[in-house]
Design an enzyme around this catalytic site. Structure first.
Site, PDB file in Angstrom:
ATOM      1  N   HIS A   1      -8.561 -24.400   0.739  1.00  0.00           N
ATOM      2  CA  HIS A   1      -9.323 -24.408  -0.508  1.00  0.00           C
ATOM      3  C   HIS A   1     -10.809 -24.623  -0.260  1.00  0.00           C
ATOM      4  O   HIS A   1     -11.658 -24.126  -1.005  1.00  0.00           O
ATOM      5  CB  HIS A   1      -8.767 -25.483  -1.440  1.00  0.00           C
ATOM      6  CG  HIS A   1      -7.425 -25.123  -1.991  1.00  0.00           C
ATOM      7  ND1 HIS A   1      -6.465 -26.045  -2.290  1.00  0.00           N
ATOM      8  CD2 HIS A   1      -6.878 -23.921  -2.273  1.00  0.00           C
ATOM      9  CE1 HIS A   1      -5.397 -25.434  -2.749  1.00  0.00           C
ATOM     10  NE2 HIS A   1      -5.616 -24.143  -2.738  1.00  0.00           N
TER      11      HIS A   1
ATOM     12  N   ARG B   1      -6.036  -8.339  -4.397  1.00  0.00           N
ATOM     13  CA  ARG B   1      -4.944  -9.079  -3.758  1.00  0.00           C
ATOM     14  C   ARG B   1      -3.918  -9.460  -4.827  1.00  0.00           C
ATOM     15  O   ARG B   1      -4.013 -10.536  -5.425  1.00  0.00           O
ATOM     16  CB  ARG B   1      -5.484 -10.328  -3.072  1.00  0.00           C
ATOM     17  CG  ARG B   1      -6.571 -10.089  -2.022  1.00  0.00           C
ATOM     18  CD  ARG B   1      -6.966 -11.426  -1.409  1.00  0.00           C
ATOM     19  NE  ARG B   1      -7.991 -11.324  -0.403  1.00  0.00           N
ATOM     20  CZ  ARG B   1      -9.284 -11.553  -0.621  1.00  0.00           C
ATOM     21  NH1 ARG B   1      -9.692 -11.883  -1.852  1.00  0.00           N
ATOM     22  NH2 ARG B   1     -10.162 -11.463   0.349  1.00  0.00           N
TER      23      ARG B   1
ATOM     24  N   ARG C   1      -3.719  -3.665  -3.473  1.00  0.00           N
ATOM     25  CA  ARG C   1      -2.792  -3.906  -2.364  1.00  0.00           C
ATOM     26  C   ARG C   1      -1.502  -4.484  -2.917  1.00  0.00           C
ATOM     27  O   ARG C   1      -1.521  -5.458  -3.661  1.00  0.00           O
ATOM     28  CB  ARG C   1      -3.412  -4.883  -1.358  1.00  0.00           C
ATOM     29  CG  ARG C   1      -2.512  -5.152  -0.145  1.00  0.00           C
ATOM     30  CD  ARG C   1      -3.179  -6.075   0.851  1.00  0.00           C
ATOM     31  NE  ARG C   1      -3.329  -7.433   0.344  1.00  0.00           N
ATOM     32  CZ  ARG C   1      -4.003  -8.397   0.974  1.00  0.00           C
ATOM     33  NH1 ARG C   1      -4.608  -8.140   2.120  1.00  0.00           N
ATOM     34  NH2 ARG C   1      -4.090  -9.607   0.452  1.00  0.00           N
TER      35      ARG C   1
ATOM     36  N   GLU D   1      -3.726  -2.936   9.862  1.00  0.00           N
ATOM     37  CA  GLU D   1      -3.813  -4.332  10.305  1.00  0.00           C
ATOM     38  C   GLU D   1      -3.147  -4.547  11.655  1.00  0.00           C
ATOM     39  O   GLU D   1      -3.280  -5.625  12.239  1.00  0.00           O
ATOM     40  CB  GLU D   1      -3.148  -5.250   9.272  1.00  0.00           C
ATOM     41  CG  GLU D   1      -3.789  -5.207   7.909  1.00  0.00           C
ATOM     42  CD  GLU D   1      -2.920  -5.869   6.859  1.00  0.00           C
ATOM     43  OE1 GLU D   1      -3.281  -6.949   6.391  1.00  0.00           O
ATOM     44  OE2 GLU D   1      -1.872  -5.282   6.516  1.00  0.00           O
TER      45      GLU D   1
ATOM     46  N   ASN E   1      -9.257  -9.067   9.573  1.00  0.00           N
ATOM     47  CA  ASN E   1      -8.773 -10.409   9.929  1.00  0.00           C
ATOM     48  C   ASN E   1      -7.455 -10.305  10.695  1.00  0.00           C
ATOM     49  O   ASN E   1      -7.289 -10.870  11.782  1.00  0.00           O
ATOM     50  CB  ASN E   1      -8.565 -11.252   8.670  1.00  0.00           C
ATOM     51  CG  ASN E   1      -9.810 -11.381   7.826  1.00  0.00           C
ATOM     52  OD1 ASN E   1     -10.856 -10.862   8.180  1.00  0.00           O
ATOM     53  ND2 ASN E   1      -9.708 -12.056   6.708  1.00  0.00           N
ATOM     54  N   ASP E   2      -6.502  -9.590  10.114  1.00  0.00           N
ATOM     55  CA  ASP E   2      -5.208  -9.442  10.776  1.00  0.00           C
ATOM     56  C   ASP E   2      -5.282  -8.506  11.976  1.00  0.00           C
ATOM     57  O   ASP E   2      -4.569  -8.697  12.965  1.00  0.00           O
ATOM     58  CB  ASP E   2      -4.154  -8.948   9.791  1.00  0.00           C
ATOM     59  CG  ASP E   2      -3.466 -10.089   9.059  1.00  0.00           C
ATOM     60  OD1 ASP E   2      -3.284 -11.154   9.673  1.00  0.00           O
ATOM     61  OD2 ASP E   2      -3.121  -9.929   7.872  1.00  0.00           O
TER      62      ASP E   2
ATOM     63  N   ARG F   1      -4.800 -16.458  13.440  1.00  0.00           N
ATOM     64  CA  ARG F   1      -6.105 -16.511  12.774  1.00  0.00           C
ATOM     65  C   ARG F   1      -6.297 -17.779  11.961  1.00  0.00           C
ATOM     66  O   ARG F   1      -7.396 -18.021  11.457  1.00  0.00           O
ATOM     67  CB  ARG F   1      -6.305 -15.271  11.892  1.00  0.00           C
ATOM     68  CG  ARG F   1      -5.411 -15.154  10.677  1.00  0.00           C
ATOM     69  CD  ARG F   1      -5.626 -13.778  10.047  1.00  0.00           C
ATOM     70  NE  ARG F   1      -4.860 -13.564   8.832  1.00  0.00           N
ATOM     71  CZ  ARG F   1      -5.342 -13.717   7.613  1.00  0.00           C
ATOM     72  NH1 ARG F   1      -6.579 -14.134   7.438  1.00  0.00           N
ATOM     73  NH2 ARG F   1      -4.593 -13.483   6.564  1.00  0.00           N
TER      74      ARG F   1
ATOM     75  N   CYS G   1     -11.866  -3.961   4.343  1.00  0.00           N
ATOM     76  CA  CYS G   1     -11.795  -4.994   3.299  1.00  0.00           C
ATOM     77  C   CYS G   1     -11.601  -6.387   3.878  1.00  0.00           C
ATOM     78  O   CYS G   1     -11.435  -7.350   3.135  1.00  0.00           O
ATOM     79  CB  CYS G   1     -10.678  -4.677   2.311  1.00  0.00           C
ATOM     80  SG  CYS G   1      -9.027  -4.614   3.040  1.00  0.00           S
TER      81      CYS G   1
END
Length: 547
Positions: free
Chosen positions: A185, A282, A318, A407, A430-431, A441, A478
């Site tokens: 968070h 998302r 997605r 990914e 990221n992935d 990650r 993205c």
């Protein structure tokens, strides 16, 4: 110089303020007399209600992701299971009200930690609610974010959601924590508020109160007592760059800049910021914190809220990316030995095909009722067969433009074959970094491996970009790399045709692109493809682009 994981871009310098220490552990040797135990139980019940009410008030004054996170904390405080378990400890073992809440929270925290990933990061939420209830029981002041009139950098071991959300509109200019990850968070709200943030900084709480630090959320560094020139540069970099709504290169080549969103509130904010559309919706945020999947009608309402913010604009949706660090009780097993390599993303449809079909039907219905140009893509695709099956299902549901996320290295290497099936692809950097470098990650100590500047990752992106060029198809980015102004021109040179990011990054990325021509972007891309290390890749790009 301390190093950690940069989770929110930008740089800022100011004096250090520490988060107030948490409440001490209540004594365990106190035994409440049987005659007094019901009054202790009542204290727990009333305290939980008071905390839930206080968090409800904070939620009403918050917006976007901060509002959602505060509301999740309110639900924790209202959890009847927590209250009943603590009450049972009082009645059965004679624990004090404060001690019973402490022990119950410890069990819940341990269970979350065992799940790993995103769920483990929610342990901070449990501790926050625990401390709030105990402070209410003991009638003492709740520790939290100090109130200051001057700019400051907040340093803490970790931050609870209510603490982080309380920073909105205050004088905090950056966040530094010893714990936390990119999906904590702290990271989510820091990005939404535009605060530079670095997490996983070992020794951060040892920085003296009042010391001046320079926090660089791009590089993941915290410099103590920086030079005046560095402070001046950080303040200049911290200025929000406005975005006029059109991304383009110096030679006039258009490069659409989209926003990543999780729901209707995010979409409205992105539209206000000038985003040219949504590059990543998302949808899993519509499914989180639920024991059962939302109905088709509930999904239609949630999707329409996003689509309505972008009439006649592109919105890339997605499908459900459950699993790994985002497990859902109705989609995933209770335990997987290696969830990042398990049933996640599109693979959930193997187990629950109706879940995907319902989502595609809901999206098609929402698209019929709004004017946005809707594209749909599947996450975690690794084979041509998976892409073909998804494309067939999506088109059967009435969705004409279908794509996939790149990914996995497998998908990147099969890009040419995948383009025979789908209309576009979007790179989740990221992935892609996680699977290419075999580095979790969410693990801050491996942050140097989860870096889109790693040559192996850049070469895979280049392969996908070249495949897209050959057939004239869209190649988007993205992941976090899409919002990096230094990397954006390189991505364009590698063949990327659009970038999607947090709305606050739009102006900075647009400014970086506007300084370079298509030829310069391609030259920078060629240079980084020859690099052997991430540092060499950065240096090669800088040498070409002059930064």
């Amino acid at each position: 110089m301390l190093r950690g994981r940069g989770v929110s871009a930008g740089a800022a310098a100011a004096s250090v303020v520490h988060l107030a220490l948490p409440l001490p552990e209540p004594p365990s040797d106190i035994v409440i007399a049987p005659a007094d135990r019901e009054s202790e139980v009542s204290a727990i019940e009333w305290a939980a209600v008071a905390v839930a009410d206080e968090l409800r008030s904070r939620t009403a004054g918050a917006s976007g992701e901060a509002r959602d996170i505060l509301d999740a904390s309110r639900l924790l405080a209202s959890d009847p299971e927590l209250v009943s378990e603590a009450s049972a400890l009082v009645r059965t073992n004679g624990r004090s009200a404060a001690r019973a809440v402490w022990e119950t929270a410890a069990v819940h925290e341990k269970n979350l930690a065992a799940l790993g990933g995103r769920m483990a990061e929610r342990a901070a939420d449990i501790r926050d609610v625990r401390d709030r209830i105990i402070a209410e029981i003991l009638e003492v002041e709740m520790p939290g974010v100090p109130d200051r009139d001057e700019p400051f950098v907040l340093v803490a071991s970790d931050l609870a959601p209510a603490d982080t959300a309380a920073l909105e509109g205050g004088c905090c200019v950056a966040l530094v924590t010893e714990q936390g990850g990119p999906t904590s968070h702290t990271a989510i709200i820091a990005r939404s508020l535009g605060l530079p943030a670095v997490v996983g900084v070992i020794g951060a709480t040892g920085i003296a109160v009042g010391a001046t630090v320079l926090v660089d959320g791009d590089r993941g560094t915290v410099e103590v007592d920086p030079s005046p020139s560095k402070i001046h540069a950080a303040k200049a970099a911290g200025i929000v760059v406005p975005f006029d709504g059109t991304g383009s290169l110096a030679d006039g080549t258009e490069l659409p800049l989209f926003a990543n969103v999780g729901g209707a509130a995010d979409a409205v904010a992105a539209a206000v910021a000038g985003a040219e559309g949504v590059g990543l919706f998302r949808t899993e945020f519509c499914f989180l914190d639920r024991a059962e999947a939302p109905t088709v009608d509930e999904q239609v309402a949630a999707y329409r809220g996003v689509l309505a913010a972008f009439p006649d604009r592109r919105v890339v949706v997605r499908t459900l990316d459950a699993g790994s660090d985002k497990p859902l009780p109705f989609a995933n097993s209770e335990h997987e030995d290696n969830p990042a390599l398990g049933v996640r993303g599109l693979r959930v449809a193997r187990r629950s095909p109706a879940l995907l079909d319902d989502q595609l039907r809901a999206l098609a219905l929402a698209a019929e009722q709004e004017d946005a140009l809707v594209d749909v893509m599947a996450p975690m695709v690794a084979t041509v067969d998976e892409a073909r099956d998804f494309a067939s299902r999506a088109r059967a549901a009435g969705l004409s433009r279908v794509g996939i996320m790149i990914e996995t290295p497998a998908a990147a290497l099969l890009a040419a074959e995948l383009f025979e099936i789908v209309d576009f692809v979007s790179l989740g950097t990221n992935d892609l970094a996680q699977y290419t470098l075999a580095a979790d990650r969410l693990l801050s100590e491996l942050g140097d491996l989860n870096d889109p500047w790693q040559p192996a990752v850049l070469r895979l992106i280049g392969a996908v970009g070249e495949a897209g060029r050959q057939v004239g198809r869209s190649v988007g980015v993205c992941g976090e790399a899409g919002g990096d102004p230094a990397l954006a021109p390189v991505l364009v040179g590698l063949g990327v045709t659009s970038l999607s990011m947090t709305p606050r990054a739009l102006g900075r990325v647009a400014a970086a692109l506007a300084q370079n021509t298509s030829d310069q972007c391609r030259e920078a891309a060629a240079a980084v493809l020859l690099a052997a290390t991430a540092d060499e890749a950065r240096a090669a790009a800088s040498a070409v682009l002059g930064r």
